[in-house]
Design a protein around this motif. Structure first.
Motif, PDB file in Angstrom:
ATOM      1  N   ASN A   3      43.182  38.054  20.011  1.00 15.15           N
ATOM      2  CA  ASN A   3      42.430  38.174  21.695  1.00 15.15           C
ATOM      3  C   ASN A   3      41.156  38.985  20.888  1.00 15.15           C
ATOM      4  O   ASN A   3      40.235  38.861  21.950  1.00 15.15           O
ATOM      5  CB  ASN A   3      43.541  38.857  21.915  1.00 15.15           C
ATOM      6  N   VAL A   6      38.058  36.540  22.324  1.00 18.37           N
ATOM      7  CA  VAL A   6      37.935  36.091  24.143  1.00 18.37           C
ATOM      8  C   VAL A   6      37.992  37.746  25.316  1.00 18.37           C
ATOM      9  O   VAL A   6      37.275  37.637  25.851  1.00 18.37           O
ATOM     10  CB  VAL A   6      39.629  35.890  24.131  1.00 18.37           C
ATOM     11  N   TYR A  10      35.002  38.226  28.127  1.00 20.94           N
ATOM     12  CA  TYR A  10      34.568  38.986  29.331  1.00 20.94           C
ATOM     13  C   TYR A  10      34.501  40.453  28.715  1.00 20.94           C
ATOM     14  O   TYR A  10      34.072  40.427  30.280  1.00 20.94           O
ATOM     15  CB  TYR A  10      36.475  39.114  29.171  1.00 20.94           C
ATOM     16  N   GLY A  59      46.276  39.269  33.502  1.00 14.88           N
ATOM     17  CA  GLY A  59      44.838  38.797  33.253  1.00 14.88           C
ATOM     18  C   GLY A  59      44.289  39.031  34.418  1.00 14.88           C
ATOM     19  O   GLY A  59      43.868  37.880  35.078  1.00 14.88           O
ATOM     20  N   GLY A  60      44.242  39.816  35.300  1.00 16.03           N
ATOM     21  CA  GLY A  60      43.186  40.241  37.005  1.00 16.03           C
ATOM     22  C   GLY A  60      41.837  40.215  36.843  1.00 16.03           C
ATOM     23  O   GLY A  60      41.076  39.461  37.703  1.00 16.03           O
ATOM     24  N   ASP A  64      39.977  39.236  41.938  1.00 16.00           N
ATOM     25  CA  ASP A  64      39.905  38.266  43.059  1.00 16.00           C
ATOM     26  C   ASP A  64      41.500  38.278  44.138  1.00 16.00           C
ATOM     27  O   ASP A  64      41.944  38.586  45.079  1.00 16.00           O
ATOM     28  CB  ASP A  64      40.006  36.863  42.246  1.00 16.00           C
ATOM     29  N   ASP A  86      44.298  44.026  32.306  1.00 15.75           N
ATOM     30  CA  ASP A  86      43.366  42.965  31.933  1.00 15.75           C
ATOM     31  C   ASP A  86      43.303  43.232  30.504  1.00 15.75           C
ATOM     32  O   ASP A  86      43.376  44.818  29.597  1.00 15.75           O
ATOM     33  CB  ASP A  86      42.162  42.637  32.164  1.00 15.75           C
ATOM     34  N   LEU A  87      42.774  42.523  29.591  1.00 10.39           N
ATOM     35  CA  LEU A  87      42.246  42.223  27.840  1.00 10.39           C
ATOM     36  C   LEU A  87      40.589  43.415  28.231  1.00 10.39           C
ATOM     37  O   LEU A  87      40.508  44.252  27.565  1.00 10.39           O
ATOM     38  CB  LEU A  87      42.051  41.808  26.941  1.00 10.39           C
ATOM     39  N   SER A  88      40.276  43.041  29.256  1.00 12.71           N
ATOM     40  CA  SER A  88      38.715  43.245  29.206  1.00 12.71           C
ATOM     41  C   SER A  88      38.566  44.753  29.650  1.00 12.71           C
ATOM     42  O   SER A  88      38.509  44.195  31.906  1.00 12.71           O
ATOM     43  CB  SER A  88      38.263  41.664  29.800  1.00 12.71           C
ATOM     44  N   LEU A 112      45.868  46.137  29.180  1.00 10.52           N
ATOM     45  CA  LEU A 112      46.328  45.522  28.819  1.00 10.52           C
ATOM     46  C   LEU A 112      46.783  44.381  28.269  1.00 10.52           C
ATOM     47  O   LEU A 112      46.117  43.802  29.386  1.00 10.52           O
ATOM     48  CB  LEU A 112      47.817  45.546  29.112  1.00 10.52           C
ATOM     49  N   ILE A 114      48.724  40.653  27.472  1.00 11.92           N
ATOM     50  CA  ILE A 114      50.099  40.469  28.190  1.00 11.92           C
ATOM     51  C   ILE A 114      50.696  40.399  27.280  1.00 11.92           C
ATOM     52  O   ILE A 114      52.032  40.362  27.370  1.00 11.92           O
ATOM     53  CB  ILE A 114      49.999  38.524  28.160  1.00 11.92           C
ATOM     54  N   GLU A 115      50.500  40.142  25.838  1.00 10.32           N
ATOM     55  CA  GLU A 115      51.583  40.343  24.505  1.00 10.32           C
ATOM     56  C   GLU A 115      52.070  41.715  23.995  1.00 10.32           C
ATOM     57  O   GLU A 115      52.759  41.684  23.581  1.00 10.32           O
ATOM     58  CB  GLU A 115      50.460  40.392  23.264  1.00 10.32           C
ATOM     59  N   CYS A 131      46.615  33.598  36.059  1.00  8.07           N
ATOM     60  CA  CYS A 131      45.654  32.720  37.222  1.00  8.07           C
ATOM     61  C   CYS A 131      44.722  32.445  36.282  1.00  8.07           C
ATOM     62  O   CYS A 131      44.061  33.462  36.085  1.00  8.07           O
ATOM     63  CB  CYS A 131      45.524  33.026  38.636  1.00  8.07           C
ATOM     64  N   VAL A 133      44.946  32.262  32.701  1.00  7.74           N
ATOM     65  CA  VAL A 133      44.960  33.752  31.222  1.00  7.74           C
ATOM     66  C   VAL A 133      45.840  32.482  30.508  1.00  7.74           C
ATOM     67  O   VAL A 133      45.462  32.691  29.104  1.00  7.74           O
ATOM     68  CB  VAL A 133      45.517  34.179  31.840  1.00  7.74           C
ATOM     69  N   MET A 137      45.617  32.084  25.798  1.00  3.61           N
ATOM     70  CA  MET A 137      46.174  31.949  25.242  1.00  3.61           C
ATOM     71  C   MET A 137      46.740  31.602  23.828  1.00  3.61           C
ATOM     72  O   MET A 137      46.447  30.645  23.762  1.00  3.61           O
ATOM     73  CB  MET A 137      47.646  32.957  25.983  1.00  3.61           C
TER      74      MET A 137
HETATM   75  C1  LIG Z   1      39.180  33.092  33.414  1.00  7.38           C
HETATM   76  S1  LIG Z   1      39.668  35.472  33.428  1.00  7.38           S
HETATM   77  C2  LIG Z   1      40.836  35.053  35.291  1.00  7.38           C
HETATM   78  C3  LIG Z   1      40.505  36.365  35.909  1.00  7.38           C
HETATM   79  C4  LIG Z   1      41.899  35.980  37.279  1.00  7.38           C
HETATM   80  N1  LIG Z   1      42.480  36.480  37.231  1.00  7.38           N
HETATM   81  C5  LIG Z   1      41.573  35.368  38.100  1.00  7.38           C
HETATM   82  O1  LIG Z   1      41.908  34.237  38.445  1.00  7.38           O
HETATM   83  O2  LIG Z   1      40.052  35.514  38.982  1.00  7.38           O
HETATM   84  C6  LIG Z   1      40.593  35.029  32.388  1.00  7.38           C
HETATM   85  C7  LIG Z   1      41.075  36.610  32.507  1.00  7.38           C
HETATM   86  O3  LIG Z   1      42.012  36.860  31.251  1.00  7.38           O
HETATM   87  C8  LIG Z   1      42.366  38.071  30.615  1.00  7.38           C
HETATM   88  N2  LIG Z   1      43.057  37.760  29.138  1.00  7.38           N
HETATM   89  C9  LIG Z   1      42.504  36.646  28.548  1.00  7.38           C
HETATM   90  N3  LIG Z   1      43.591  36.292  27.492  1.00  7.38           N
HETATM   91  C10 LIG Z   1      44.178  38.121  27.931  1.00  7.38           C
HETATM   92  C11 LIG Z   1      45.801  38.352  27.135  1.00  7.38           C
HETATM   93  N4  LIG Z   1      46.513  37.738  26.048  1.00  7.38           N
HETATM   94  N5  LIG Z   1      46.335  38.960  27.648  1.00  7.38           N
HETATM   95  C12 LIG Z   1      45.819  39.386  28.900  1.00  7.38           C
HETATM   96  N6  LIG Z   1      44.749  39.586  29.393  1.00  7.38           N
HETATM   97  C13 LIG Z   1      43.467  38.848  28.780  1.00  7.38           C
HETATM   98  C14 LIG Z   1      39.899  37.739  30.516  1.00  7.38           C
HETATM   99  O4  LIG Z   1      40.051  39.115  30.242  1.00  7.38           O
HETATM  100  C15 LIG Z   1      40.231  37.609  32.119  1.00  7.38           C
HETATM  101  O5  LIG Z   1      39.965  38.746  32.522  1.00  7.38           O
END
Ligand SMILES: C[S@@+](CC[C@H](N)C(=O)[O-])C[C@H]1O[C@@H](n2cnc3c(N)ncnc32)[C@H](O)[C@@H]1O
Length: 415
Positions: A3, A6, A10, A59-60, A64, A86-88, A112, A114-115, A131, A133, A137
């Motif tokens: 990850n 990715v 972000y 993955g917030g 939004d 979220d990861l970031s 955190l 998701i895994e 949404c 996310v 993965m």
């Molecule tokens: C495209 S953004 C979408 C953000 C939000 N859900 C939205 O719809 O506006 C994808 C988000 O997923 C997070 N993300 C990607 N892989 C992830 C994972 N394995 N676990 C948690 N978050 C993750 C990223 O850090 C990023 O903030």
């Protein structure tokens, strides 16, 4: 690939770009996870939000979904709460600043993957939003399985993944940029390269020919990076979503907007329409996706298999109250001229729905408090010849149009 790549993206480009100061001006609302919508498609319209309600936004990103849901829950006056992960860190900081700007105290924030959610033991959750996310993965199926395991009995999820056909043009440009970017090049260098290439796309290029994609043009550097330079993304067709969901022990209750996934929205020939009626609804949805060709994302609600029967609010339940998303019954009624069709644009396609004679009279009464039964009684008082079957026949036509366009939901009226 771990990850890390990715996450790095972000951290540099939190997505979507949001300024916390804008919270004073507007609330961003959408799908999935609008409270009326999730209540309708997960809880049969009957969830009582004055009771405890725990939602996870996995993955917030910049917030939004979490902000909208937390605001809607706060507006009910109930104890509903949102857990954001979220990861970031950079994305989380923006989401937290937005929550502060709104004075929302019902969100807790966690960094955190998701895994790792099961180990963190934050669940169970009545509702999960994920949404945009899963398609980033390494293993979307395992990611969805994790979310499914932390879902409370009787709960459900609102999900979004990319749509293959609507993203026509994205992957050839991603491939080109990958082939000319040095593996160790910095994000800013990649953006520069992409902008330069975009200026020179010939008119036959599929990205240039796809007018429905705009993130690389209007989404700032974060939008451009997300669309064209992502290190890991994939897109789905309806049948692949059904397979993904099925493997996690879940079932789809709705694809949003329903009218976009209904072939009848696009076709006129009665014979062809009749032939398509014989298909199961997910096959009809898959057909509509191929037909329209413009679905860039798939938003859908899921519940555990076996709970689909009571998940979706029944269209003509006389005890539920129709409620309009924007709440502007008078404005919508004014758009409907007697005898004329309702027109709308669905992802660039102009669509029209014939309106029944009672459309205006019904809409004006859709205040989220009057039940369908009340509305019938009022109209039958004005017109004693109106029998219930005739009323319901007209209502179903109106419902198919307004619910199909994501304007109308059902809910248990407030006590
Ligand atoms: C495209 S953004 C979408 C953000 C939000 N859900 C939205 O719809 O506006 C994808 C988000 O997923 C997070 N993300 C990607 N892989 C992830 C994972 N394995 N676990 C948690 N978050 C993750 C990223 O850090 C990023 O903030």
């Amino acid at each position: 690939m771990s990850n890390q790549t990715v996450r790095d993206q972000y951290e540099t480009y939190p997505y979507p770009e949001r300024a916390p100061g804008d919270e004073a001006k507007r609330l961003i609302e959408g799908s999935p996870s609008h409270l009326l919508e999730l209540n309708h498609y997960v809880f049969g319209g009957r969830r009582d939000f004055s009771k405890p309600f725990r939602a996870l936004v996995a993955g917030g990103g910049t917030g939004d979904g979490a902000i909208m849901l937390a605001q809607h829950l706060a507006d009910t006056g109930g104890p509903g709460e949102v857990v954001y992960t979220d990861l970031s860190q950079a994305s989380r900081a923006i989401a937290e600043a937005r929550a502060r700007a709104r004075g929302l105290g019902n969100i807790t924030f966690h960094s955190l993957a998701i895994e790792d959610l099961e180990n963190a033991a934050l669940g169970p959750f009545d509702y999960v939003d994920c949404c945009g996310v899963l398609h980033h993965m390494a293993d979307p199926a395992s990611g969805l399985a994790v979310l499914s395991r932390i879902l409370a009995d009787g709960g459900g999820m609102g999900l979004m993944v990319y749509g293959e056909l609507g993203r026509t043009g994205v992957y050839p440009v991603q491939d080109m940029l990958r082939s000319i970017s040095a593996p160790d090049s910095l994000p800013g260098e990649r953006i520069k390269l992409a902008k330069n290439l975009l200026k020179q796309l010939p008119e036959t290029n599929w990205l240039r020919r796809n007018p429905f994609l705009g993130d690389h043009l209007a989404g700032g550097d974060a939008g451009l990076y997300d669309l064209l330079l992502h290190s890991r993304d994939r897109a789905y067709r309806v049948a692949e979503i059904a397979e993904l969901v099925n493997r996690a022990g879940l079932a789809i209750t709705a694809l949003i907007e329903p009218a976009a996934y209904n072939p009848d929205t696009y076709l006129t020939d009665p014979k062809l329409k009749q032939q398509l009626q014989t298909l199961p609804w997910l096959d009809r949805a898959a057909f509509a996706e191929l037909l329209a060709g413009n679905l860039r994302t798939h938003v859908f609600y899921v519940v555990r298999k076996g709970r689909t029967a009571d998940a979706v609010a029944p269209a003509d339940d006389l005890d539920l109250a129709p409620v309009l998303k924007g709440g502007d019954a008078a404005g919508l009624a004014a758009r409907i001229k007697p005898g004329a069709a309702l027109t709308a644009t669905l992802d660039g396609i102009k669509v029209r729905f014939a309106m029944p004679p009672l459309a205006q009279a019904m809409i004006i009464r859709m205040d989220g408090v009057r039940t369908l039964g009340h509305i019938y009684n009022e109209l039958a008082t004005i017109n004693p010849n109106l029998d219930r079957d005739e009323f319901l026949a007209q209502y179903r036509v109106l419902y198919a149009a307004l619910n199909g366009l994501g304007q109308l939901y059902l809910r248990q009226p407030p006590p």
